[in-house]
Design a protein around this motif. Sequence first.
Motif, mmCIF file in Angstrom:
data_model
loop_
_atom_site.group_PDB
_atom_site.id
_atom_site.type_symbol
_atom_site.label_atom_id
_atom_site.label_comp_id
_atom_site.label_asym_id
_atom_site.label_seq_id
_atom_site.Cartn_x
_atom_site.Cartn_y
_atom_site.Cartn_z
ATOM 1 N N ILE A 1 0.826 -1.217 0.000
ATOM 2 C CA ILE A 1 0.000 0.000 0.000
ATOM 3 C C ILE A 1 0.855 1.260 0.000
ATOM 4 O O ILE A 1 0.369 2.337 0.321
ATOM 5 C CB ILE A 1 -1.002 0.006 1.190
ATOM 6 N N ASN A 2 2.119 1.109 -0.386
ATOM 7 C CA ASN A 2 2.975 2.290 -0.581
ATOM 8 C C ASN A 2 2.539 3.033 -1.836
ATOM 9 O O ASN A 2 1.865 2.478 -2.704
ATOM 10 C CB ASN A 2 4.442 1.857 -0.704
ATOM 11 N N VAL A 3 2.956 4.287 -1.930
ATOM 12 C CA VAL A 3 2.701 5.047 -3.163
ATOM 13 C C VAL A 3 3.426 4.375 -4.329
ATOM 14 O O VAL A 3 4.403 3.647 -4.136
ATOM 15 C CB VAL A 3 3.172 6.523 -3.046
ATOM 16 N N SER A 4 2.957 4.630 -5.542
ATOM 17 C CA SER A 4 3.657 4.147 -6.737
ATOM 18 C C SER A 4 4.921 4.976 -6.949
ATOM 19 O O SER A 4 5.107 6.028 -6.323
ATOM 20 C CB SER A 4 2.749 4.290 -7.963
ATOM 21 N N ALA A 5 5.784 4.504 -7.854
ATOM 22 C CA ALA A 5 6.996 5.279 -8.168
ATOM 23 C C ALA A 5 6.631 6.658 -8.713
ATOM 24 O O ALA A 5 7.236 7.665 -8.327
ATOM 25 C CB ALA A 5 7.859 4.503 -9.165
ATOM 26 N N ASN A 6 5.625 6.718 -9.593
ATOM 27 C CA ASN A 6 5.248 8.037 -10.132
ATOM 28 C C ASN A 6 4.697 8.956 -9.047
ATOM 29 O O ASN A 6 4.991 10.155 -9.040
ATOM 30 C CB ASN A 6 4.204 7.879 -11.253
ATOM 31 N N GLU A 7 3.898 8.410 -8.129
ATOM 32 C CA GLU A 7 3.399 9.272 -7.052
ATOM 33 C C GLU A 7 4.546 9.680 -6.130
ATOM 34 O O GLU A 7 4.582 10.807 -5.627
ATOM 35 C CB GLU A 7 2.272 8.592 -6.262
ATOM 36 N N GLY A 8 5.502 8.772 -5.920
ATOM 37 C CA GLY A 8 6.684 9.124 -5.125
ATOM 38 C C GLY A 8 7.445 10.279 -5.757
ATOM 39 O O GLY A 8 7.847 11.233 -5.079
ATOM 40 N N LYS A 9 7.624 10.203 -7.088
ATOM 41 C CA LYS A 9 8.321 11.297 -7.781
ATOM 42 C C LYS A 9 7.522 12.590 -7.681
ATOM 43 O O LYS A 9 8.093 13.676 -7.510
ATOM 44 C CB LYS A 9 8.563 10.920 -9.248
ATOM 45 N N LEU A 10 6.187 12.469 -7.743
ATOM 46 C CA LEU A 10 5.338 13.659 -7.590
ATOM 47 C C LEU A 10 5.524 14.268 -6.193
ATOM 48 O O LEU A 10 5.651 15.496 -6.058
ATOM 49 C CB LEU A 10 3.873 13.284 -7.833
ATOM 50 N N LEU A 11 5.560 13.429 -5.151
ATOM 51 C CA LEU A 11 5.794 13.940 -3.788
ATOM 52 C C LEU A 11 7.139 14.659 -3.723
ATOM 53 O O LEU A 11 7.266 15.737 -3.128
ATOM 54 C CB LEU A 11 5.770 12.792 -2.769
ATOM 55 N N TYR A 12 8.144 14.050 -4.333
ATOM 56 C CA TYR A 12 9.488 14.641 -4.388
ATOM 57 C C TYR A 12 9.434 16.027 -5.051
ATOM 58 O O TYR A 12 9.995 17.002 -4.548
ATOM 59 C CB TYR A 12 10.385 13.673 -5.161
ATOM 60 N N MET A 13 8.736 16.102 -6.184
ATOM 61 C CA MET A 13 8.637 17.379 -6.898
ATOM 62 C C MET A 13 7.915 18.423 -6.057
ATOM 63 O O MET A 13 8.300 19.597 -6.033
ATOM 64 C CB MET A 13 7.880 17.197 -8.224
ATOM 65 N N LEU A 14 6.865 18.005 -5.334
ATOM 66 C CA LEU A 14 6.088 18.948 -4.521
ATOM 67 C C LEU A 14 6.909 19.459 -3.339
ATOM 68 O O LEU A 14 6.814 20.634 -2.974
ATOM 69 C CB LEU A 14 4.785 18.294 -4.046
ATOM 70 N N VAL A 15 7.724 18.582 -2.745
ATOM 71 C CA VAL A 15 8.607 19.044 -1.662
ATOM 72 C C VAL A 15 9.586 20.087 -2.225
ATOM 73 O O VAL A 15 9.765 21.159 -1.653
ATOM 74 C CB VAL A 15 9.358 17.865 -0.998
ATOM 75 N N LYS A 16 10.174 19.794 -3.380
ATOM 76 C CA LYS A 16 11.121 20.758 -3.977
ATOM 77 C C LYS A 16 10.440 22.054 -4.387
ATOM 78 O O LYS A 16 10.934 23.146 -4.111
ATOM 79 C CB LYS A 16 11.810 20.134 -5.203
ATOM 80 N N LEU A 17 9.303 21.943 -5.086
ATOM 81 C CA LEU A 17 8.605 23.134 -5.589
ATOM 82 C C LEU A 17 8.170 24.049 -4.454
ATOM 83 O O LEU A 17 8.163 25.272 -4.611
ATOM 84 C CB LEU A 17 7.368 22.725 -6.399
ATOM 85 N N SER A 18 7.782 23.452 -3.316
ATOM 86 C CA SER A 18 7.296 24.254 -2.191
ATOM 87 C C SER A 18 8.449 24.820 -1.381
ATOM 88 O O SER A 18 8.237 25.695 -0.547
ATOM 89 C CB SER A 18 6.392 23.401 -1.290
ATOM 90 N N GLY A 19 9.650 24.302 -1.590
ATOM 91 C CA GLY A 19 10.796 24.745 -0.797
ATOM 92 C C GLY A 19 10.724 24.299 0.650
ATOM 93 O O GLY A 19 11.364 24.887 1.527
ATOM 94 N N ALA A 20 9.945 23.251 0.916
ATOM 95 C CA ALA A 20 9.766 22.790 2.293
ATOM 96 C C ALA A 20 11.104 22.357 2.897
ATOM 97 O O ALA A 20 11.925 21.724 2.231
ATOM 98 C CB ALA A 20 8.780 21.621 2.333
ATOM 99 N N THR A 21 11.308 22.705 4.164
ATOM 100 C CA THR A 21 12.480 22.208 4.897
ATOM 101 C C THR A 21 12.065 21.358 6.096
ATOM 102 O O THR A 21 12.876 20.624 6.631
ATOM 103 C CB THR A 21 13.384 23.350 5.392
#
Length: 229
Positions: free
Chosen positions: A43-63
Amino acid sequence: MSNDSAEEAARRIDSYIEELCSANDEALSSALENMERNGLPHINVSANEGKLLYMLVKLSGATRVLEIGTLGGYSTIWMARALPDGGRLLTLEYEPRHAAVARTNIVHAGLSDRVEVRLGAALDLLPEIERNSEGPFDLFFIDADKENYPGYLEWAIKLSHPGSVILSDNLIRNGSVIDPAPDNPTAAVINKYNRELATNPQLETIILPIIRENTDGLGITIVKAPPSS
Ligand code: SAH
Ligand code: DHB
Ligand code: MG
């Protein structure tokens, strides 16, 4: 009607995108293998959803990132990799066996300096996080037991600042949330949850359809300043 072939086409497209953009590297593959060996559910995210999460963390500048529902740390690894130097991710997990697998996977991925896996029921841990002034967080990923999503959302808002991003997994569940059947209480909870995300004046939300075995959805929410009183 060729519903089957429409689903097949969607999966073919998802695989195409995954090969191009989201291929698992050694650490992600061995995390999945370790989860499989230890009998964790798929029930983990798919690879594409994982990459999307990665992109959202980067785009938001979250620390500072807070994840609710670790499983084997697969989504954790995707998000932690997007953090800048000095960034931190705290992830909450109820099952000791899941947390142990996740910790091994996070060490193997070289991310133990920036990730903490904390063991406990999230609704017990969240008040402690507030009491210890560990917030605010810039980005949340809500992905634990669906019945408690409304409670997790309240805590995320409490631990947020204006501009924080709240991501919520599994908001579509193959469309079962649209008109929940009487014997599907989870779908009813998520139906209400989605309406809350869409109508709470402090929140702005879109739900992105996600292709998995079935169609699911990721909620992307931005927290606005609280209404001034
Ligand atoms: N985010 C992960 C998947 C999480 S699956 C990924 O995509 O890789 C959901 C996880 O939430 C499971 O490991 C489950 O044990 C955990 N969980 C369920 N109820 C919980 C609770 N009350 N508090 C914390 N974690 C919980
Ligand atoms: C389930 C939970 C998830 O977080 C998910 O992504 C898919 C399925 C589940 O409990 O069935
Ligand atoms: Mg999920």
